[in-house]
Design a protein around this motif. Structure first.
Motif, PDB file in Angstrom:
ATOM      1  N   GLU A  51       0.847  -1.310  -0.225  1.00 50.57           N
ATOM      2  CA  GLU A  51      -0.052   0.145   0.096  1.00 50.57           C
ATOM      3  C   GLU A  51       0.930   1.222  -0.230  1.00 50.57           C
ATOM      4  O   GLU A  51       1.678   1.431   0.782  1.00 50.57           O
ATOM      5  CB  GLU A  51      -0.966   0.044   1.465  1.00 50.57           C
ATOM      6  CG  GLU A  51      -1.758   1.155   1.195  1.00 50.57           C
ATOM      7  CD  GLU A  51      -2.775   0.985   2.246  1.00 50.57           C
ATOM      8  OE1 GLU A  51      -3.606   2.185   2.545  1.00 50.57           O
ATOM      9  OE2 GLU A  51      -2.748   0.205   3.315  1.00 50.57           O
ATOM     10  N   ARG A  57       2.508   9.989  -2.417  1.00 48.53           N
ATOM     11  CA  ARG A  57       1.554   9.506  -3.544  1.00 48.53           C
ATOM     12  C   ARG A  57       1.864  10.420  -4.993  1.00 48.53           C
ATOM     13  O   ARG A  57       2.291  11.526  -4.812  1.00 48.53           O
ATOM     14  CB  ARG A  57       0.047  10.102  -3.201  1.00 48.53           C
ATOM     15  CG  ARG A  57      -0.925   9.744  -4.319  1.00 48.53           C
ATOM     16  CD  ARG A  57      -2.335  10.091  -3.756  1.00 48.53           C
ATOM     17  NE  ARG A  57      -3.241   9.590  -4.627  1.00 48.53           N
ATOM     18  CZ  ARG A  57      -4.607   9.567  -4.751  1.00 48.53           C
ATOM     19  NH1 ARG A  57      -5.047  10.238  -3.436  1.00 48.53           N
ATOM     20  NH2 ARG A  57      -5.339   9.308  -5.491  1.00 48.53           N
ATOM     21  N   GLN A  87      -6.122   4.220  -0.674  1.00 48.54           N
ATOM     22  CA  GLN A  87      -4.565   4.472  -1.146  1.00 48.54           C
ATOM     23  C   GLN A  87      -4.486   3.502  -2.002  1.00 48.54           C
ATOM     24  O   GLN A  87      -4.922   2.391  -2.337  1.00 48.54           O
ATOM     25  CB  GLN A  87      -3.817   4.280   0.144  1.00 48.54           C
ATOM     26  CG  GLN A  87      -3.935   5.446   1.326  1.00 48.54           C
ATOM     27  CD  GLN A  87      -3.546   6.621   0.874  1.00 48.54           C
ATOM     28  OE1 GLN A  87      -4.354   7.621   0.673  1.00 48.54           O
ATOM     29  NE2 GLN A  87      -2.297   6.885   0.221  1.00 48.54           N
ATOM     30  N   PRO A  88      -3.555   3.975  -3.108  1.00 46.85           N
ATOM     31  CA  PRO A  88      -3.083   3.368  -4.220  1.00 46.85           C
ATOM     32  C   PRO A  88      -2.498   1.970  -3.878  1.00 46.85           C
ATOM     33  O   PRO A  88      -1.713   2.031  -2.736  1.00 46.85           O
ATOM     34  CB  PRO A  88      -2.428   4.155  -5.027  1.00 46.85           C
ATOM     35  CG  PRO A  88      -2.658   5.393  -4.821  1.00 46.85           C
ATOM     36  CD  PRO A  88      -3.221   5.301  -3.317  1.00 46.85           C
ATOM     37  N   TRP A  90       0.691  -1.168  -4.766  1.00 45.54           N
ATOM     38  CA  TRP A  90       1.569  -1.446  -5.895  1.00 45.54           C
ATOM     39  C   TRP A  90       1.457  -3.030  -5.945  1.00 45.54           C
ATOM     40  O   TRP A  90       1.451  -3.298  -4.851  1.00 45.54           O
ATOM     41  CB  TRP A  90       2.876  -0.912  -5.728  1.00 45.54           C
ATOM     42  CG  TRP A  90       3.137   0.627  -5.818  1.00 45.54           C
ATOM     43  CD1 TRP A  90       2.737   1.649  -5.044  1.00 45.54           C
ATOM     44  CD2 TRP A  90       3.502   1.102  -7.124  1.00 45.54           C
ATOM     45  NE1 TRP A  90       3.102   2.969  -5.587  1.00 45.54           N
ATOM     46  CE2 TRP A  90       3.608   2.705  -6.887  1.00 45.54           C
ATOM     47  CE3 TRP A  90       3.986   0.752  -8.385  1.00 45.54           C
ATOM     48  CZ2 TRP A  90       3.880   3.576  -7.841  1.00 45.54           C
ATOM     49  CZ3 TRP A  90       4.278   1.596  -9.544  1.00 45.54           C
ATOM     50  CH2 TRP A  90       4.319   3.169  -9.126  1.00 45.54           C
ATOM     51  N   ASN A 131      -8.766   3.499 -17.007  1.00 49.32           N
ATOM     52  CA  ASN A 131      -9.888   3.661 -15.962  1.00 49.32           C
ATOM     53  C   ASN A 131     -11.209   3.206 -16.524  1.00 49.32           C
ATOM     54  O   ASN A 131     -11.070   2.728 -17.584  1.00 49.32           O
ATOM     55  CB  ASN A 131      -9.598   5.152 -15.607  1.00 49.32           C
ATOM     56  CG  ASN A 131      -9.827   6.161 -16.513  1.00 49.32           C
ATOM     57  OD1 ASN A 131     -10.543   5.889 -17.529  1.00 49.32           O
ATOM     58  ND2 ASN A 131      -9.237   7.443 -16.548  1.00 49.32           N
ATOM     59  N   ARG A 162       0.500  -0.202 -10.649  1.00 50.33           N
ATOM     60  CA  ARG A 162      -0.069   0.713  -9.362  1.00 50.33           C
ATOM     61  C   ARG A 162      -1.729   0.680  -9.825  1.00 50.33           C
ATOM     62  O   ARG A 162      -2.187   1.151 -10.829  1.00 50.33           O
ATOM     63  CB  ARG A 162       0.567   1.936  -9.552  1.00 50.33           C
ATOM     64  CG  ARG A 162      -0.139   3.119  -8.450  1.00 50.33           C
ATOM     65  CD  ARG A 162       0.890   4.281  -8.746  1.00 50.33           C
ATOM     66  NE  ARG A 162       0.412   5.360  -7.714  1.00 50.33           N
ATOM     67  CZ  ARG A 162      -0.549   6.256  -7.783  1.00 50.33           C
ATOM     68  NH1 ARG A 162      -1.228   6.249  -8.556  1.00 50.33           N
ATOM     69  NH2 ARG A 162      -0.811   6.895  -6.648  1.00 50.33           N
ATOM     70  N   SER A 164      -5.547   1.820  -8.234  1.00 49.70           N
ATOM     71  CA  SER A 164      -6.693   2.464  -6.952  1.00 49.70           C
ATOM     72  C   SER A 164      -8.067   1.810  -7.009  1.00 49.70           C
ATOM     73  O   SER A 164      -8.364   1.297  -7.900  1.00 49.70           O
ATOM     74  CB  SER A 164      -6.950   3.697  -7.509  1.00 49.70           C
ATOM     75  OG  SER A 164      -5.552   4.522  -7.335  1.00 49.70           O
TER      76      SER A 164
END
Length: 986
Positions: A51, A57, A87-88, A90, A131, A162, A164
């Motif tokens: 995370e 960010r 939070q994004p 990885w 997206n 990465r 979200s």
């Protein structure tokens, strides 16, 4: 008619055909989805996830080595839960191609992923980004998540991505052959299409049914189906568009949040609409109320909390709702055997099994546990079963309506009340047997219109309902138009909802109307003579809104003797003949009323005073001239009357005018020759009667009239005139303008209306208070005469209050001598003697007033133990000039003395009368020769009664009386008076 047919057809289609069609189509959709073979699945890949800290960010995309170091510290897993973090994350994934020489792809299948970027971990080159609205490079939206496409030339891949997320996301990665992923994506799209088609069709059909039937349940179910559609798409990861129209990424999360909240709310709404009555039957309406209140709480929280904050609240609320609803539904099924409850319970069970299936499959790392029952199939099956519940509810309602219509039709045909229907116009389109029977009774049959049945005003009332165009009604009574005349009354009620069709009822009320008219006649008329009573006379002039010009009051003289001697039957026959004689002398507009046993009122609406007087004289002469013949008996009667000019009373009520005429009639009875007393506005009586009415009004309210005051007339001791100060209390009333109302007006008004106790209570209370206040100035006062009326002495409440008053003021009441009229005392001698005994025990004296004016008899003096006799003026007036009168007066004086009583002579107007009283042995004298009534202040200034004598000759004679050796024994002996006087003085 055509409109009614169309409405009936649509009702049948929506309530019977549509539910069947919709259930079939929804069932086919569910079967199709379950029958589709599952496409080949992807291969799960190990991965590491980290995370991204919020403070770094967007900076780490430029420092991929740092990210690889952080990921290298992590342990490889097949899935990672983001725990609703925004939070994004990885992700590092390594994979070999599933097959050599074939295109393949790495998929990240999470419907909660909002955006993603992927790099080649070795070269650091960006391979693609995507997206929910666009994608570039090799990364694209596939099924509910994202997938990175790889060519056949690439045997392996090491990726750094990465991503979200929003919501309860779980990060996984799978390797697919490109053709298998494409087939899975196609099936996913078909599933979304079938969900939208199946649930959308349900929603549309139910919306049509709701619009036609105006049902809250149907509209609630429409809303629930619409939200269920979005819920199913959300579960399938296909909610990124709405019927093919893509949704903007920033709208997606709020739409998901409101979808979940509205699903909870609409589920409670449908549940409540379906089972409200059943829940009341099992006593669970409180639980339903709690669930309904929770929907308001959820909607409020949905406005202020974020998607991630709302999720655990909704999970807990939904679980609690399910835990409450399912046992209630099971209980409803058990008690009521409701098929709608069975279908709805099945819907909840399917949803529960699907949820458990997915949870257990995930826990056991299995793709599917229960034969294809997942969130998507559960949504379809649950909606299908819920639709069946609503359809069953519709069928049940329809059946109830049909039964109600059958019951209504049977009641319509069996009703004893005539029922009929009127369409536009005046034609009676249909009617029940009772209506036809009623018309046949009065000679009406066949096809009829309103104007053939009813009078014009009823037809106009029906026309008004037609023209209203909205819900309206009327209720009235009318007569039917009979061919041969006659009288047939009916009660008509009619109502309409739209002005086109009027439903009416007809009820025979002929007997009721006749009974009502007879009752009204009896209320307003005397049942014996059938002339008006006072109420009926008043109503006549109230309706005319004008009083009569003149009014007469008649009272038969000595009519009571007829009833006493010959019985009431003879008396009734005489009264009828009296009325017949009176009617012969009346004009066409004159009104006769019987207002008492032998009392009559004649109102002359148009006759002048002279005309009315002549008619009254004729009535008097006709009644008195010829005797009345009853069988073999002949009765001669006379009558007294009073005539008033009613116009002189202005706006006075008829009751007041009648009262004035009654007063004149009573005056006529006291005159030996004049049998009719006539009063016009200028007479003195008019003023006195106004005073009497004002006094009566005050007494009727139970109030003591204002302006009452006392005067006192001295009574002279004929043995010791200078040693005593005795007097009689007299009542007067002063009007606001200073005029004095005579005592007879006050007394007669009070006695005539049974209110004399109010006056007597004031007099006694005032006298006692005055005696106590001035005890020291009344040393020579032996007795104070106080008159009490007969009606007060017959009033038990007043008598008891009088004794309580005497008990509280024993010292003062010892000076009081109650004067009772002779005629009152003789009415009930036993009762009067009991009263005398009680007051004498308290020290009060009693005198018999006006002795000789009534039925005087020496015999009854033995039965009444009074202390004194007041000789009436008629016995005293002529004694000085008439030897026989003097003889009677002397005999009375001696008799009274021998009986141990004291005598008081009234009407002592001059010296000869005073000497006659002394010669006859009378003890006390009262009259204008001694003193006129004086104020209480004058009494307090005097030492004896002799101080009030103004005539010198009388005063000289009184001085001679004082000088004699003998003295009259006082009414209050000294041995009795001294202790009482001492009590007052101290």
């Amino acid at each position: 008619m055509f409109r009614d047919f169309i409405e009936g057809l649509l009702n049948s289609v929506t309530s019977r055909l549509f539910p069947v069609v919709v259930l079939v189509l929804a069932s086919l959709t569910g079967l199709w989805h379950l029958s589709r073979p599952e496409p080949a699945g992807g291969q799960a890949l190990p991965m590491t996830a980290w995370e991204e800290p919020s403070e770094l960010r967007r900076q780490l995309e430029q420092d991929l080595p740092y990210v690889r170091e952080r990921l290298a510290e992590r342990q490889a897993v097949t899935s990672t839960d983001v725990h609703r973090s925004i939070q994004p994350f990885w992700v590092s994934v390594s994979s070999n191609a599933p097959a050599r020489g074939k295109a393949w792809a790495v998929e990240f299948p999470s419907r909660h992923a909002m955006e993603m970027r992927c790099w080649d971990e070795q070269s650091g080159q960006l391979m693609g980004e995507a997206n929910r609205s666009m994608n570039t490079g090799q990364l694209e939206s596939v099924r509910g998540g994202f997938a990175l496409a790889l060519g056949p030339e690439r045997a392996s891949a090491q990726l750094l991505c990465r991503a979200s997320f929003r919501g309860p996301a779980k990060i996984t990665a799978t390797a697919w052959l490109a053709q298998d992923l494409q087939a899975a994506h196609a099936q996913h799209q078909k599933t979304a299409t079938m969900i939208e088609a199946g649930l959308g069709l349900l929603a549309v059909s139910m919306a049509l049914a709701a619009a036609i039937n105006s049902s809250k349940l149907y509209w609630a179910f429409v809303a629930w189906l619409a939200v269920s559609l979005r819920m199913a798409l959300l579960s399938a990861g296909a909610d990124f568009s709405f019927f093919g129209l893509p949704l903007r990424p920033e709208w997606l999360t709020p739409i998901r949040q409101w979808t979940l909240c509205l699903y909870y709310v609409t589920t409670v709404a449908v549940y409540g609409q379906l089972f409200k009555k059943s829940l009341q039957q099992i006593g669970a309406q409180g639980l339903l109320l709690g669930q309904q209140i929770s929907t308001l709480v959820i909607m409020g929280l949905c406005l202020v909390l974020s998607y991630e904050q709302m999720l655990p609240i909704l999970w807990a609320a939904s679980g609690l709702q399910f835990a409450i609803a399912l046992p209630c539904i099971v209980l409803i099924v058990k008690r009521t055997r409701s098929r709608a409850a069975m279908w709805y319970a099945s819907s909840l069970a399917v949803a529960l099994l699907a949820t458990l299936s997915e949870i257990l499959a995930a826990a056991m790392d299995q793709k599917m546990l229960m034969g294809g029952l997942n969130s998507v199939t559960a949504a379809l099956a649950s909606a299908l079963l819920a639709s069946a519940a609503v359809a069953e509810h519709m069928r049940s309602d329809r059946r109830k309506r049909e039964l109600a219509q059958q019951t209504l039709k049977a009641a319509y045909n069996d009703s004893p009340i005539g029922l009929f229907t009127v369409h536009e116009g005046q034609v009676i389109a249909s009617s029940n047997p009772a209506f036809k029977a009623m018309l046949a009774t009065v000679g009406l049959d066949g096809a009829l219109t309103l104007n053939e049945l009813f009078e014009p005003e009823v037809v106009l009332a029906f026309a008004a309902l037609h023209s209203a165009g909205h819900a309206s009604s009327f209720d009235l009574q009318a007569r039917l138009c009979q061919p041969g005349g006659g009288e047939y009354w009916c009660a008509i009620k009619a109502s309409t909802s739209d002005g086109r069709i009027i439903e009416g009822s007809l009820q025979d009320i002929t007997e009721r109307v006749r009974a009502t008219n007879r009752l009204e006649f009896l209320v307003n008329h005397d049942p014996l003579t059938e002339c008006l009573n006072l109420r009926g006379l008043s109503r006549k002039f109230e309706r005319a809104q004008a009083p009569p010009r003149t009014l007469a009051y008649f009272d038969l003289d000595r009519f009571k003797l007829i009833n006493d001697l010959y019985g009431h039957a003879a008396g009734d026959a005489v009264l009828k003949q009296v009325c017949e004689r009176i009617r012969t002398q009346l004009g066409p507009h004159d009104l006769l009323a019987r207002v008492g046993g032998d009392e009559f009122v004649v109102a002359f609406p148009e006759a002048s005073m002279s005309e009315a007087s002549q008619r009254c004289q004729n009535i008097l002469a006709l009644i008195s001239s010829a005797p009345f013949q009853i069988d073999v008996q002949r009765f001669a009667l006379s009558v007294s009357g009073g005539l008033v000019a009613a116009e002189s009373f202005g706006g006075a009520s008829l009751k007041e005018v009648v009262s004035a005429a009654d007063t004149l009639c009573r005056m006529a009875k006291k005159k030996p020759t004049e049998r009719l007393v006539v009063m016009e506005g200028g007479d003195t009586f008019f003023k006195h009667h106004k005073d009497e009415l004002a006094l009566i009004s005050c007494l009727e309210r139970g109030e003591t009239p204002e302006g009452l005051f006392l005067l006192m007339q001295p009574e002279l001791s004929l043995s010791r005139p200078f040693d005593s100060l005795n007097f009689e209390v007299l009542l007067r009333m002063r009007k606001p303008n200073g005029e004095i109302v005579p005592a007879p007006v006050i007394i007669e008004a009070a006695e005539a209306h049974g209110k004399s106790s109010i006056i007597d209570h004031w007099v006694v209370s005032t006298v006692i208070a005055w005696l106590e206040a001035h005890a020291s100035q009344l040393a020579n006062t032996q007795f104070v005469g106080v008159n009490l009326s007969g009606s007060s002495l017959n009033d038990e409440a007043f008598v008891e209050e009088l004794f309580r008053l005497f008990e509280r003021h024993k010292a003062a009441v010892a000076r009081i001598c109650i004067e009772v009229t002779e005629t009152v005392a003789l009415t009930d001698m036993a009762h009067m003697q009991r009263f005398i005994d009680r007051v004498r025990d308290l020290g009060v004296k009693v005198a018999l007033d006006d002795f000789g004016a009534g039925y005087s008899s020496f015999g009854y003096l033995k039965g009444l133990s009074v202390d004194a006799l007041k000789l009436d003026g008629s016995l005293v007036r002529d004694a000085a000039n008439n030897p026989s009168g003097m003889a009677i007066l002397g005999a009375l004086g001696g008799l009274v003395s021998n009986l141990g009583m004291k005598s008081i002579g009234e009407y002592a107007e001059n010296l000869p009368i005073l000497k006659a009283l002394v010669a006859a042995g009378v003890d006390y004298a009262q009259g204008y020769g001694i003193s006129r009534p004086v104020t209480p202040e004058r009494i307090l200034e005097a030492r004896s009664t002799a101080d009030f004598i103004e005539d010198p000759e009388i005063y000289a004679f009184v001085r001679q009386l004082q000088s004699k050796d003998h003295q009259t024994i006082p009414l209050f002996p000294e041995r009795e008076r001294d202790p009482l006087l001492a009590g007052l003085l101290h």
